[in-house]
Design an enzyme around this catalytic site. Sequence first.
Site, PDB file in Angstrom:
ATOM      1  CB  CYS A  70      -0.849  -0.031   1.275  1.00  0.00           C
ATOM      2  SG  CYS A  70      -1.867   1.430   1.509  1.00  0.00           S
ATOM      3  CB  CYS A 206      -2.965   3.917  -5.519  1.00  0.00           C
ATOM      4  SG  CYS A 206      -4.310   3.073  -4.636  1.00  0.00           S
TER       5      CYS A 206
END
Length: 283
Positions: A70, A206
């Site tokens: 992440c 992302c």
Amino acid sequence: MAIGVFDSGVGGLSVHHTLVDRMPAADFIYLADQAHTPYGGRPGEEIVTLTRAGCERLFDAGASLVILACNTASAIALRRLQQTWLPGYRKALGRPVNVLGIIVPTIEAATGRPWQHEVERRAEKIEKLDVLGIFCTSATANSRVYEIEIDKRRDDVAVFCEPCPTLAGLIEKGAGAVELATVVEKHVEALRARLGRHPDRAILGCTHYEIVADMFRAALPQGTPLIHQPQATADAIALYLERHPEYDPGTGGTRRFLTTGTPGPQSGLVEAFWGAPLTFDAA
Ligand code: DGL
């Protein structure tokens, strides 16, 4: 022991997929914090607290190494946790554990420069800038980690982040292709309008966006190179484990998928990306 992979939701599966291909014999535990996804619009302190809770859950489940799959957690929480929480936690646990992120390997892949490298500033004018576009969450964009770290390594690369505040949430919900493509096109066009041209290269900064990478490829000019964060991460983690045998990745080839949200099957969008039915158990 096992390798833990953590994300706010399903995005980290893009990194997990490549890690599993690269290390098929290792035992993996994936944890999606779907009770709190998306992270990208949350205050920094919350992101730190949630990321720490995710790491603890994975260490409790038997992980020796946790990969923060992440960007948002890697940008906001990783350094804080490594400096303030991990040393004491490791001591209390009485076994070697560590947490690594995905931004360092991505920046190394984007710049061709190792982490320690810092450029000597050149006096002459740089005629040709390599314009690198980064599509990411608002928290990652606000951290400026990509601009700062790439600037330390390369003075011929200009970095421009385009925050896409709704995209991870839509992917998490399994939104339809038309809705997703419209949002992707809007952000690609917004970056083009801001720069007056398209970027020369791009990073999907992302991990959720890798699930709709084909939509980014379609919206960007044909052939725009995308730096592949999952590959960069898997290469770096495999090397790290060679250098650090104290972190035991296991040898059973087991795969567990946990969620803090509602257990059960994941959306069609995610299963299509994963290439097989995928069910998450309660964390
Ligand atoms: N997939 C994550 C990232 O790489 C988080 C997205 C979110 O939760 O907003 O940034």
